[in-house]
Design an enzyme around this catalytic site. Structure first.
Site, PDB file in Angstrom:
ATOM      1  N   SER A  52      -9.802   2.351   2.995  1.00  0.00           N
ATOM      2  CA  SER A  52      -8.874   3.070   2.153  1.00  0.00           C
ATOM      3  C   SER A  52      -7.923   2.174   1.357  1.00  0.00           C
ATOM      4  CB  SER A  52      -8.028   4.011   3.027  1.00  0.00           C
ATOM      5  OG  SER A  52      -7.201   3.271   3.901  1.00  0.00           O
TER       6      SER A  52
ATOM      7  N   LYS B 145       0.870  -1.180   0.000  1.00  0.00           N
ATOM      8  CA  LYS B 145       0.000   0.000   0.000  1.00  0.00           C
ATOM      9  C   LYS B 145       0.905   1.229   0.000  1.00  0.00           C
ATOM     10  CE  LYS B 145      -3.895   2.076   2.575  1.00  0.00           C
ATOM     11  NZ  LYS B 145      -4.795   1.938   3.742  1.00  0.00           N
TER      12      LYS B 145
ATOM     13  N   SER C 145     -10.192  -0.115   7.090  1.00  0.00           N
ATOM     14  CA  SER C 145      -9.567   0.055   5.776  1.00  0.00           C
ATOM     15  C   SER C 145      -8.931  -1.187   5.170  1.00  0.00           C
ATOM     16  CB  SER C 145      -8.524   1.166   5.827  1.00  0.00           C
ATOM     17  OG  SER C 145      -9.148   2.426   5.847  1.00  0.00           O
TER      18      SER C 145
END
Lengths: 480, 483
Positions: free
Chosen positions: B150, B75, B174
C-alpha cells in the site's frame, strides 16, 4: 405471589466506577460534572491513530476488590473488544474483558432478617464506560457528551444465588459498603458510580432448572432495585399463571410508573464479536504485586463489626450501624479515643443523637457539623458528671448549630451540674414546705405525686441537679 | 541535489554546499514537475520551507543531527497536526488531524523537513495503490505499471527522486513489495520497534512503520529517528535502540544465509528466481555460507492473514461512523441511515470487502473456526521462522512473485492481488524484521531481494543489505526521465 409455589432466582451485575484520577486508557480526568466534552482527549474521542494505554491504578483497584472477596486473581488476563455501534461509543467497540477477566470466583456474605447467606461472585472484569446520549434540548436531535467515555468500570457479576428482592438489596448494599471501604469507588448512585442490572427468573419450587430470565437494566437506587425486582417477579408469575411464557429479553425499569418494559428481545440482541484487543498487552499479576496490594487492604466491614462487638462491648445492631461505612466507623473510634475510652457513651450518642440529627438534616458523616473532637468534649463532661444526660442534649443542639466547644457552652450557659448537696437540700426543703397538700397525698400512698416533686426541683435548679441524687434525697425527706 | 543519498545530503548541508531551503525548493520543484505520478496527496510547501529555514539556523548553530534539514515525506497514514490526513480514503478526505503521530514528532524533533503526505491504498488495504480515493500512483519505471502497495506513493516518490527518504507502513508487505517493484530499499522493522501512535490502524497486531530510501545506509539513518519505545503505544517495546550506522560496515565473513525451499516453488517467475540466486552468489563471494531451510506452514500464511487482518480492521474501522469526524452522508434520515450511508459512501470497495470478511470471521459460531484457527496458524508460522533462524543468521528470498504488473491488471481479481504478497505476509504474522533491496532487473523492471532477520536485528539486516550495496549498483539506477 404464592411463596409456596414459586421460587425466585436473581443474579446481579453491578458496574462500579473506579475512583481513579484519570481514565482507564487515557490521561483525561474522570471528575464528574464538567461541561460536555471537556474531559475527552484524543484517545477518548477515538480519533484515527490513537491507542489505549492501561491505567495501572485501575488494575490495582480491581485486584484489591478481588482480594477483599477472597477471589482468584487471574495471573494473566486479557482485554477484548466488544463490538457494537452507538453514537456515544466513539470507537464502535468497548474495551472490556471477556474470556479472561482479572477477578475470578469469590463471595460476599449477606444477612437478611437475621439469616446469614453466602452469595457467590462469578467474576469481576475491567472495562471502559461509554459516553452519554442526551435526548432533550436538541430539537429532535441527540447530543453526545463523551466526558464519561473511558471512565474505568469494574463489572461485578454475581452467581444466581439470591432468592428474593430483599436478598438482592442486601447483596447490593454489602457490595456498596465494601467498595467504599476499599476506597475504589465513591459509591455515588445519583452520579452513576454504582449501577445495577438484575437478571430475574422464577421457577416452580423444587424445580432444578432455572426459568427463562429477563434482564432489567440500569436500576440506580436500592429502593428501585427492590421495587423493580418485585415488579418483575409479579409480571413473570402472572404471565405463567395466565398460561404464557417468559421470553428472554432485556427490560427497562421505569421508576415513575413502577413497571418494567421490554427493550429488546434475545433475537434482537447484538452479536458483540468479542476478540482480544491487539492494542493492549495481556495483564500479568505477579504474586509479589498481589502481596503488595494485600498489604494495603483495610480492615473489612465484617471483621470491623466483630471487633467493635468485642472491643467496645456493642450489641450486634449498634456494631452493624457503626461499621456501615468506613467514615462512620473511623469517626466513632476517634470519639472513643478522644474521650479517653468512653465507648458505651460514644456508642449511645453516635447511634442515637448524632445519626438522628444527620438523618434529619440529610447529611452523611463526612459532613457532620460536630467534629469528633467536639463530640468527645461533650462525652467527657457527661462521663465526669459535670452535666446530666438531659443537659447534654441541650449542649449537643448548641454544638450542632454553632462552633463552640462543649466546655465553652457549659461555661457560657452555666449548665454545670449542681453537686453542692446542701444547696439542693435547701431547695427540697422549701418545696416540701410550700406543697403540704401534695406531701399528704404522697404519704397516703399516691406514689405518682413523687414525679411532681422531682419536676419542681428540676425547675428550681434549671435541670442542673443530679437526678439520681435528687431522687434519693427527696425520697428520704418525703418518707419523713 | 536530488541524486544524492541522505548521507550525502547531510554532508552537503554541513559543508555549506547547499542550504536546507535550497534543497527543499529543489525537491518541491520536482514534486510539481512529476505530479503526473500522483505520488503525493498533499504537498505542504509553506510548512516545509519554514521547517527548512529553521533547520538552516540549527545547522548554522552547529546541529549535529543527521536528519537536520533533510527533506522527507510521510505516508498519509501518519497523523500530522493541522495537515489533512486522508489515509487514502474519501472517509477522511476532510480530516485535518489535531495531533502528530509519534513518528512525525520524532522527525520534527530531529529537524527534518516534511514536504507532504504520500498517496497510498485506502486504509493501507491493497497491493497496487489502486484502491486509493485519490487515484493510482504510477510506477516511475513504467507509467503503465503499478508501483505496488500500500505504500505506493512512498516508493514511487523515492524512485523518482522527488524526496530522498520517506515513511511507509507494512502490514503484509506494504513497505517491501512497493520498494521491490520501484527498485528502492524498504525496511519493515520488528513489530514494536516503531511506535504506532498516530499511525491510522489497519490491522493493529501486524502494522509496523518503517523507512523507505534508496540505500540501506539511508534506511539506517531514518530508522534511527523513527525507532524507540513510546509510552503512548503499549505494543512498542522498551528496548534500547542501537546505533544502526555503527555496525553497517561490518564484513560478512561467516554470515549464514537460509533459503526456504518454499520460497522458490511454483508461482515464482523464473527470471526473478535467477536474480535472487545471483544475489545469493554475490553474498557467497562476500563470505557467506548458504543453507536450505524449510518452513512447512508458509503456505497457510495468506489465508491466516486474510482472517486476522480483516478481523482487526473490522473493529479498527468502526470509529468511522459519520458521528465525530470524517465523511458524513447528506441528510441522514435516522441513526441507521447515518451509519449505513456514511460508511457505504465513505469507504471504497476493497475496504468494505475486508470489513465484511472480518465481521463474518468474528461472528458467533464462526470465531473458533476462523479467527482462533488463524491465530494457531500464526503461532505455527512463527515457530517455523524461529526454528529456521536458530540455524542461520538471515533468511533470503524474493519479495514478489513477479515484477510490477500493469495498472488495472489485477483489480478485478482480489485473490490474484492477494497472492502478490505471498512472500511478505508471513513475516508480519511472525513480527520479524525484513528488508527489501534492489537486486536486478527483469525486462527493465526492478526486482527486490528480501532479507529476513531475528527479532530486533535491524542492525544486522542493514549491515547485510549495505554490504551488498557496496558491491552492486542496482540501487543507484534511476528510472528513465527522472535522472
Amino acid at each position: 405471589m404464592d411463596n409456596q409455589k414459586w421460587e425466585v432466582v436473581i443474579g446481579l451485575e453491578i458496574h462500579t466506577q473506579l475512583a481513579t484520577q484519570s481514565k482507564i486508557f487515557s490521561g483525561a480526568s474522570t471528575a464528574y460534572g464538567a461541561e460536555p466534552n471537556i474531559q475527552a482527549c484524543a484517545v477518548d474521542l477515538g480519533l484515527p491513530g490513537v491507542l489505549p494505554v492501561l491505567n495501572e491504578e485501575a488494575v490495582r483497584m480491581a485486584v484489591k476488590f478481588g482480594l477483599a472477596i477472597e477471589a482468584e486473581i487471574a495471573p494473566y488476563s486479557v482485554f477484548a473488544r466488544k463490538n457494537y455501534f452507538y453514537p456515544d461509543l466513539p470507537k464502535g467497540y468497548q474495551i472490556s474483558q471477556f474470556e479472561l477477566p482479572i477477578v475470578g470466583k469469590g463471595y460476599l456474605d449477606i444477612e437478611v432478617d437475621g439469616v446469614k447467606k453466602r452469595i457467590g461472585v462469578t467474576r469481576a472484569h475491567l472495562e471502559e464506560d461509554a459516553g452519554k446520549s442526551l435526548h432533550e434540548d436538541f430539537h429532535g436531535l441527540t447530543g453526545i457528551d463523551l466526558n464519561r467515555a473511558g471512565t474505568p468500570l469494574l463489572e461485578i457479576v454475581s452467581e444466581p444465588d439470591m432468592r428474593s428482592a430483599k436478598e438482592a438489596v442486601a447483596y447490593m448494599r454489602q457490595l456498596h459498603e465494601l467498595v467504599r471501604y476499599l476506597e475504589i469507588c465513591d459509591g455515588n448512585m445519583q452520579e452513576g458510580s454504582f449501577r445495577c442490572d438484575a437478571n430475574v427468573s422464577v421457577r416452580p419450587k423444587g424445580q432444578k432448572e432455572f426459568g427463562t430470565r429477563a434482564e432489567i437494566k440500569n436500576i440506580n437506587s436500592f429502593k428501585f432495585v427492590e421495587k423493580a425486582i418485585n415488579h418483575e417477579i409479579e409480571r413473570q408469575v402472572d404471565l405463567i399463571d395466565a398460561g404464557g411464557r417468559v421470553v428472554q429479553e432485556t427490560r427497562l425499569y421505569d421508576a415513575n410508573k413502577d413497571e418494567t418494559r421490554s427493550m429488546r428481545s434475545k433475537e434482537e440482541a447484538n452479536d458483540y464479536r468479542y476478540f482480544p484487543d491487539p492494542d493492549l498487552l495481556p495483564v500479568f499479576i505477579s504474586e509479589a504485586l498481589k502481596a503488595q496490594i494485600k498489604a494495603t487492604l483495610p480492615e473489612l466491614p465484617g471483621a470491623k463489626k466483630q471487633r467493635f462487638i468485642e472491643q467496645y462491648g456493642q450489641d450486634d445492631e449498634s456494631a452493624t450501624t457503626l461499621t456501615s461505612s468506613r467514615e462512620l466507623a473511623d469517626f466513632y473510634e476517634q470519639v472513643v479515643q478522644l474521650s479517653a475510652g468512653e465507648a458505651k457513651l460514644a456508642t449511645n450518642w453516635m447511634t442515637g443523637d448524632v445519626l438522628g440529627a444527620l438523618n434529619k438534616a440529610g447529611l452523611d458523616i463526612s459532613h457532620c457539623p460536630v467534629s469528633p473532637e467536639r463530640l468527645s468534649g461533650l462525652i467527657k463532661r457527661i462521663a465526669d458528671n459535670t452535666i446530666s444526660g438531659k443537659i447534654a442534649k441541650q449542649v449537643f443542639d448548641k454544638l450542632w448549630n454553632g462552633t463552640a466547644t462543649a466546655d465553652e457552652i457549659i461555661e457560657q450557659e452555666g449548665l454545670v451540674q449542681i453537686t453542692d448537696m446542701g444547696a439542693i437540700e435547701a431547695i427540697i426543703d422549701t418545696i416540701i414546705a410550700n406543697n403540704q397538700g401534695q406531701v399528704e397525698q404522697f404519704r397516703s400512698g399516691k406514689d405518682k405525686v413523687f414525679g411532681f416533686f422531682v419536676g419542681q426541683v428540676m425547675k428550681e435548679t434549671q435541670g442542673k441537679a443530679n437526678p439520681a441524687e435528687v431522687n434519693k434525697m427527696l425520697m428520704a425527706k418525703l418518707k419523713g | 541535489m536530488h541524486t544524492k543519498t541522505i548521507a550525502e545530503l547531510a554532508r552537503g548541508l554541513r559543508s555549506g554546499e547547499f542550504s536546507s531551503v535550497e534543497l527543499t525548493r529543489n525537491f518541491l520543484d520536482r514534486i510539481t514537475q512529476y505530479q503526473n505520478l500522483n505520488a503525493f496527496i498533499t504537498v505542504t510547501a509553506d510548512q516545509a520551507l519554514a521547517q527548512a529555514e529553521a533547520a538552516d539556523k540549527k545547522l548554522a548553530a552547529g546541529s549535529t543531527g543527521l536528519m537536520t534539514g533533510i527533506p522527507i515525506a510521510q505516508k498519509d497514514i501518519f497523523c500530522t497536526d493541522g495537515v489533512k490526513t486522508s489515509c487514502g480514503s474519501k472517509m477522511l478526505d476532510n480530516f485535518i488531524a489535531p495531533y502528530d503521530a509519534t513518528v512525525v514528532t520524532k522527525f520534527n524533533d530531529a529537524g527534518a523537513v516534511m514536504l507532504g503526505k504520500l498517496n497510498m491504498d485506502e486504509f493501507a488495504m491493497g497491493s497496487s495503490n489502486e484502491t486509493s480515493f485519490y487515484g493510482p500512483v504510477l510506477n516511475p519505471w513504467d507509467t503503465n505499471a503499478v508501483p505496488g502497495g500500500s505504500s505506493g506513493g512512498s516508493a514511487a516518490a523515492v524512485a523518482a527522486r522527488l524526496v530522498p527518504g520517506v515513511t511507509g507502513t507494512d502490514t503484509g508487505g506494504s513497505i517491501r513489495q512497493p520498494a521491490a517493484l520501484c527498485g528502492i530499499t524498504g525496511l519493515k522493522p520488528t513489530y514494536g520497534r516503531v511506535s504506532r501512535y498516530g499511525m491510522i490502524a489497519y490491522a493493529s497486531s501486524l502494522d509496523q512503520g518503517g523507512p523507505m530510501t534508496r540505500t540501506a545506509e539511508d534506511a539506517a539513518i531514518l530508522l534511527q529517528t523513527m525507532a524507540g519505545f513510546d509510552e503512548k503505544d503499549s505494543t512498542s517495546v522498551d528496548k534500547p535502540v542501537p546505533d544502526y550506522l555503527a555496525s553497517i560496515a561490518q564484513k560478512l565473513d561467516g554470515l549464514t544465509i537460509g533459503l526456504p525451499k518454499e520460497f522458490f516453488g511454483e508461482g515464482l517467475d523464473a527470471g526473478i528466481a535467477a536474480i535472487i540466486e545471483s544475489a545469493v552468489d554475490e553474498y557467497r563471494r562476500l563470505g557467506a555460507t548458504v543453507k536450505e531451510v524449510s518452513m512447512p506452514n508458509l503456505k497457510y500464511a495468506i489465508p491466516a492473514y486474510y482472517i486476522i487482518a480483516p478481523a482487526e480492521c473490522s473493529a479498527n474501522l468502526s470509529r468511522f461512523d459519520g458521528v465525530r469526524f470524517g465523511y458524513r452522508c447528506e441528510n441522514p434520515a435516522d441513526l441507521t441511515d447515518l451509519y449505513t450511508r456514511s460508511r457505504g459512501e465513505g469507504f471504497g470497495k476493497e475496504v468494505k470487502r475486508r470489513i465484511l470478511i472480518g465481521t463474518y470471521a468474528l461472528s458467533a459460531g464462526y470465531y473458533d473456526a476462523y479467527y482462533l484457527k488463524a491465530q494457531k496458524v500464526r503461532r505455527l508460522i512463527s515457530e517455523d521462522f524461529k526454528k529456521a533462524l536458530s540455524d542461520v543468521d538471515v533468511i533470503m528470498g524474493p519479495v514478489t512473485p513477479s515484477t510490477a504488473f500493469g495498472l488495472g491488471e489485477k483489480t478485478g481479481d482480489p485473490i490474484q492481488m492477494y497472492l502478490s504478497d505471498i512472500y511478505t505476509i508471513a513475516i508480519n504474522l511472525a513480527g520479524l524484521p525484513a528488508i527489501s533491496i534492489p537486486a536486478g532487473f527483469l525486462n527493465a523492471m526492478p526486482v527486490g531481494l528480501q532479507i529476513i532477520g531475528q527479532y530486533f536485528a535491524e542492525d544486522r539486516l542493514l549491515n547485510v543489505a549495505h554490504q551488498y550495496q557496496q558491491v552492486t549498483d542496482w540501487h543507484q539506477r534511476s528510472p528513465k526521465g527522472f535522472e
